[in-house]
Design a protein around this motif. Structure first.
Motif, short mmCIF file in Angstrom:
data_model
loop_
_atom_site.label_atom_id
_atom_site.label_comp_id
_atom_site.label_asym_id
_atom_site.label_seq_id
_atom_site.Cartn_x
_atom_site.Cartn_y
_atom_site.Cartn_z
N THR A 1 2.72 5.68 -16.64
CA THR A 1 4.63 5.25 -16.53
C THR A 1 4.37 5.05 -14.78
N VAL B 1 2.95 -2.76 -21.26
CA VAL B 1 4.12 -1.82 -21.35
C VAL B 1 5.83 -2.58 -21.45
N GLY C 1 -1.57 2.00 -19.26
CA GLY C 1 -0.62 2.75 -19.84
C GLY C 1 0.13 3.64 -19.22
N GLY D 1 6.65 -2.47 -25.06
CA GLY D 1 6.74 -1.14 -25.58
C GLY D 1 5.80 -0.15 -25.12
N ARG D 2 5.86 1.06 -24.79
CA ARG D 2 4.77 1.99 -24.38
C ARG D 2 3.98 1.81 -25.95
N ALA D 3 4.26 2.58 -26.98
CA ALA D 3 3.91 2.56 -28.26
C ALA D 3 2.72 1.72 -28.79
N ARG D 4 3.75 0.16 -29.03
CA ARG D 4 2.87 -1.05 -29.11
C ARG D 4 1.66 -1.70 -28.59
N ALA E 1 -0.26 0.36 -26.54
CA ALA E 1 -1.68 0.86 -26.53
C ALA E 1 -2.28 0.32 -28.37
N GLU E 2 -1.51 -0.16 -29.46
CA GLU E 2 -2.02 -0.56 -30.06
C GLU E 2 -2.59 -2.33 -30.29
N ARG E 3 -1.24 -2.30 -29.45
CA ARG E 3 -1.55 -4.32 -29.62
C ARG E 3 -2.05 -4.63 -27.81
#
Length: 294
Positions: A87, A94, A85, A98-101, A103-105
């Motif tokens: 930067t 990422v 994750g 995308g960064r948020a997804r 982290a989950e996927r």
């Protein structure tokens, strides 16, 4: 009368020949409707590569775990080229999710020190998540042994990779696979040996088959390094060939092997594993290959 009879017989002969000709054409299917030959079954189309997978699982060794990128002798998965994750890296996950997804996927099942023989177990863990894409980077530890004689044989390397893909296909038959080539270990030796500290760290046992006696350039040392390099190239041939047998697998075409890693891309703790900068370069290569239309 004689001439007329001769002419009549000639007309009859012509008509008869014409009728026989028409009948013959019909017999062999000329213009008449005959049985239609069965069309050959079309081969199953190769599934289109999805350049925007919805989830990612990573398997492999210390490179994918970010070993020695953030600190001495420890994993740093946050900077992993595949799923991290950070930067500073912008991992493949990422960049794709995308960064948020991400982290989950995305999931990292790589284990530092792993060899090809360990890949089936990791692949089973990855398959359980039914990921859209699995990244594979393994092989350096198969060549980095105490001696060249201890390196994994090419046949065993092939069998291990085939087993790993078979494990994946049992649970996640539609998962795509991105396979990174084994890095050029001889180039890493060439770059890292310019640093005195790095050479001292190597003496602790970092990839001895290639890095032992780093300054030695005698015939024996040169032959030893060439043997390791040939084995790495053979491993990459295996990765390419086995991947080509799987309709949903994509090999990087030797991109990681060909990348000219410099000292900025090497860990400043062991001068062998990728630094944060090196992890970012691996992420760039992977993203480019996964997003490519061919």
């Amino acid at each position: 009368m004689r001439k007329q009879g001769h002419r009549s017989r000639a007309v009859v002969a012509v008509l008869t020949a014409a009728l026989v000709g028409v009948a013959g054409c019909d017999a062999v299917g000329g213009d008449s409707a005959g049985p239609t030959p069965k069309a050959k079954a079309s081969p199953k189309p190769t599934p289109a590569w999805d350049s925007s997978p919805a989830s990612i699982a990573a398997v492999g060794d210390s490179i994918t775990r970010g070993f020695d990128a953030c600190g001495v002798l420890k994993d740093c998965p946050d900077v992993s080229w595949a799923t991290g994750g950070s930067t500073q890296v912008d991992s493949l996950a990422v960049r794709l999710l995308g960064r948020a997804r991400a982290a989950e996927r995305s999931w990292n099942f790589a284990v530092s020190g792993s060899r090809m023989a360990d890949l089936p177990t990791q692949m089973a863990q990855a398959a359980a998540r039914t990921p859209a894409l699995v990244t594979v980077m393994v092989g350096a530890n198969d060549a980095c042994r105490d001696s060249t004689a201890a390196m994994t044989s090419v046949a065993d390397f092939r069998a291990g990779f085939q087993d790993a893909l078979g494990v994946l296909r049992k649970t996640a038959p539609k998962a795509q696979v991105y396979v990174a080539s084994v890095p050029n270990l001889k180039r890493l030796w060439s770059e890292g040996r310019t640093n005195p500290l790095g050479k001292q760290v190597w003496k602790l046992g970092v990839c001895p088959s290639m890095l032992a006696d780093a300054d030695a350039v005698d015939a024996a040392a040169t032959e030893r390094r060439a043997t390791v390099q040939e084995r790495v190239e053979a491993y990459n041939t295996v990765l390419k060939e086995v991947c080509a047998e799987d309709r949903r697998c994509r090999y990087d075409g030797g991109a990681v092997y060909d990348y000219r890693f410099g000292t900025e891309q090497l860990s400043h703790w062991d001068w062998f594993h990728p630094s944060v900068n090196g992890q970012a370069r691996l992420a760039e290569i992977a993203y480019r290959k996964v997003r490519s239309v061919s």
